[in-house]
Write a protein that holds these residues in place. Sequence first.
Motif, mmCIF file in Angstrom:
data_model
loop_
_atom_site.group_PDB
_atom_site.id
_atom_site.type_symbol
_atom_site.label_atom_id
_atom_site.label_comp_id
_atom_site.label_asym_id
_atom_site.label_seq_id
_atom_site.Cartn_x
_atom_site.Cartn_y
_atom_site.Cartn_z
ATOM 1 N N VAL A 11 0.856 -1.189 0.000
ATOM 2 C CA VAL A 11 0.000 0.000 0.000
ATOM 3 C C VAL A 11 0.893 1.240 0.000
ATOM 4 N N GLY A 14 -0.986 8.078 -1.454
ATOM 5 C CA GLY A 14 -1.577 8.807 -2.570
ATOM 6 C C GLY A 14 -1.550 10.290 -2.270
ATOM 7 N N GLY A 16 -3.751 11.688 -0.376
ATOM 8 C CA GLY A 16 -4.391 11.891 0.918
ATOM 9 C C GLY A 16 -5.788 12.471 0.808
ATOM 10 N N ARG A 17 -6.424 12.303 -0.363
ATOM 11 C CA ARG A 17 -7.743 12.913 -0.548
ATOM 12 C C ARG A 17 -8.867 12.003 -0.098
ATOM 13 N N GLY A 18 -8.625 10.692 -0.212
ATOM 14 C CA GLY A 18 -9.701 9.740 0.065
ATOM 15 C C GLY A 18 -10.351 10.000 1.402
ATOM 16 N N SER A 19 -9.571 9.822 2.470
ATOM 17 C CA SER A 19 -10.198 9.964 3.786
ATOM 18 C C SER A 19 -10.434 11.410 4.154
ATOM 19 N N LYS A 20 -9.522 12.280 3.781
ATOM 20 C CA LYS A 20 -9.619 13.649 4.295
ATOM 21 C C LYS A 20 -10.706 14.461 3.596
ATOM 22 N N ALA A 27 -6.875 2.496 -0.342
ATOM 23 C CA ALA A 27 -5.517 1.977 -0.166
ATOM 24 C C ALA A 27 -4.853 1.874 -1.542
ATOM 25 N N ASN A 28 -4.062 2.860 -1.880
ATOM 26 C CA ASN A 28 -3.504 2.921 -3.235
ATOM 27 C C ASN A 28 -2.425 1.874 -3.483
ATOM 28 N N PRO A 79 -8.481 0.887 -4.106
ATOM 29 C CA PRO A 79 -9.555 0.133 -3.462
ATOM 30 C C PRO A 79 -9.951 0.702 -2.103
ATOM 31 N N LEU A 81 -11.528 -0.598 1.144
ATOM 32 C CA LEU A 81 -11.842 -1.843 1.835
ATOM 33 C C LEU A 81 -13.068 -1.611 2.712
ATOM 34 N N HIS A 83 -14.515 -2.179 5.445
ATOM 35 C CA HIS A 83 -14.275 -2.612 6.821
ATOM 36 C C HIS A 83 -13.731 -1.410 7.582
ATOM 37 N N GLU A 87 -6.419 1.709 12.360
ATOM 38 C CA GLU A 87 -5.212 2.470 12.012
ATOM 39 C C GLU A 87 -4.911 2.306 10.520
ATOM 40 N N ASP A 88 -3.988 3.131 10.041
ATOM 41 C CA ASP A 88 -3.542 3.027 8.651
ATOM 42 C C ASP A 88 -2.693 1.774 8.466
ATOM 43 N N PHE A 89 -2.559 1.345 7.205
ATOM 44 C CA PHE A 89 -1.722 0.168 6.934
ATOM 45 C C PHE A 89 -0.839 0.396 5.709
ATOM 46 N N TYR A 90 -0.271 1.593 5.634
ATOM 47 C CA TYR A 90 0.702 1.892 4.576
ATOM 48 C C TYR A 90 1.844 0.876 4.640
HETATM 49 P P1 ADP Z 1 -3.850 8.146 0.258
HETATM 50 O O1 ADP Z 1 -4.087 9.264 -0.699
HETATM 51 O O2 ADP Z 1 -2.468 8.160 0.843
HETATM 52 O O3 ADP Z 1 -4.230 6.826 -0.351
HETATM 53 P P2 ADP Z 1 -6.356 8.075 1.697
HETATM 54 O O4 ADP Z 1 -6.995 9.283 2.264
HETATM 55 O O5 ADP Z 1 -6.952 7.467 0.462
HETATM 56 O O6 ADP Z 1 -4.823 8.412 1.500
HETATM 57 O O7 ADP Z 1 -6.317 7.017 2.871
HETATM 58 C C1 ADP Z 1 -5.874 5.721 2.559
HETATM 59 C C2 ADP Z 1 -5.157 5.030 3.693
HETATM 60 O O8 ADP Z 1 -6.049 4.880 4.812
HETATM 61 C C3 ADP Z 1 -4.784 3.613 3.279
HETATM 62 O O9 ADP Z 1 -3.502 3.575 2.674
HETATM 63 C C4 ADP Z 1 -4.837 2.851 4.578
HETATM 64 O O10 ADP Z 1 -3.547 2.865 5.200
HETATM 65 C C5 ADP Z 1 -5.836 3.623 5.426
HETATM 66 N N1 ADP Z 1 -7.166 3.008 5.535
HETATM 67 C C6 ADP Z 1 -7.866 2.935 6.696
HETATM 68 N N2 ADP Z 1 -9.047 2.335 6.525
HETATM 69 C C7 ADP Z 1 -9.134 2.011 5.206
HETATM 70 C C8 ADP Z 1 -10.143 1.344 4.425
HETATM 71 N N3 ADP Z 1 -11.301 0.908 4.960
HETATM 72 N N4 ADP Z 1 -9.901 1.166 3.098
HETATM 73 C C9 ADP Z 1 -8.750 1.613 2.546
HETATM 74 N N5 ADP Z 1 -7.761 2.238 3.236
HETATM 75 C C10 ADP Z 1 -7.937 2.435 4.560
#
Ligand code: ADP
Length: 147
Positions: A11, A14, A16-20, A27-28, A79, A81, A83, A87-90
Motif C-alpha cells: 500500500v 496517494g 491523501g484525498r480519500g479519507s480527508k 488503499a492505493n 480500493p 476496503l 471494513h 489504524e492506517d496500513f501503509y
Molecule cells: P492516500 O491518498 O495516501 O491513499 P487516503 O486518504 O486514500 O490516502 O487514505 C488511505 C489510507 O487509509 C490507506 O492507505 C490505509 O492505510 C488507510 N485506511 C484505513 N481504513 C481504510 C479502508 N477501509 N480502506 C482503505 N484504506 C484504509
Amino acid sequence: PTEPWYIGGPVIKGFGRGSKVLGIPTANLSTKGHWSLLSEHPSGVYFGWAGLSTRGVYKMVMSIGWNPYFSNTEKTIEPWLLHEFNEDFYGEELRLVIVGYIRPEVNFPSLESLIAKIHEDRRIAERALDLPLYSKHKDDPYLISSL
Ligand code: ADP
Ligand code: MG
C-alpha cells in the motif's frame, strides 16, 4: 461471467484525498508493472476481494482511472476496503481479486454527487459480493499467499 484478475503490492501513499476530503479512504497500489493489465481493463469502478497480509480478507470497491474530478494526470488503483480499521496500513502487502465491473469513470458536477455515487457503488459491491458467483472468490489463495 469473465475471469477474475489479480493485482497486488504494498500500500503506497496517494494524495491523501480519500479519507480527508471524501470520508472514503482508498488503499492505493502502484500502477508500475501492471501496465498491460490496466490497458486490458477500462477505467471505472470495480469490486472484488482484498487480502491484507496481517489482517484478513475484506470486500472492496475500487476505482481505476484518472479521477477526473481531481484532474489527475496519472492513472491510479484505489480500493476502498469495506471494513472499519483502527489504524492506517501503509506498506502492508495488499492483494486484490477483481471479480466485477460496476460502471465507467465519469466526471461529477460536485463533490456531493461524487460522494453519493461512491456510496451507491459500495452498496452494489456489498450485495454483489454476497452472490455465490462472486463470494466464492473470497477463498482464492492469492489473497493470503503473501502470509
Ligand atoms: P492516500 O491518498 O495516501 O491513499 P487516503 O486518504 O486514500 O490516502 O487514505 C488511505 C489510507 O487509509 C490507506 O492507505 C490505509 O492505510 C488507510 N485506511 C484505513 N481504513 C481504510 C479502508 N477501509 N480502506 C482503505 N484504506 C484504509
Ligand atoms: Mg487513497
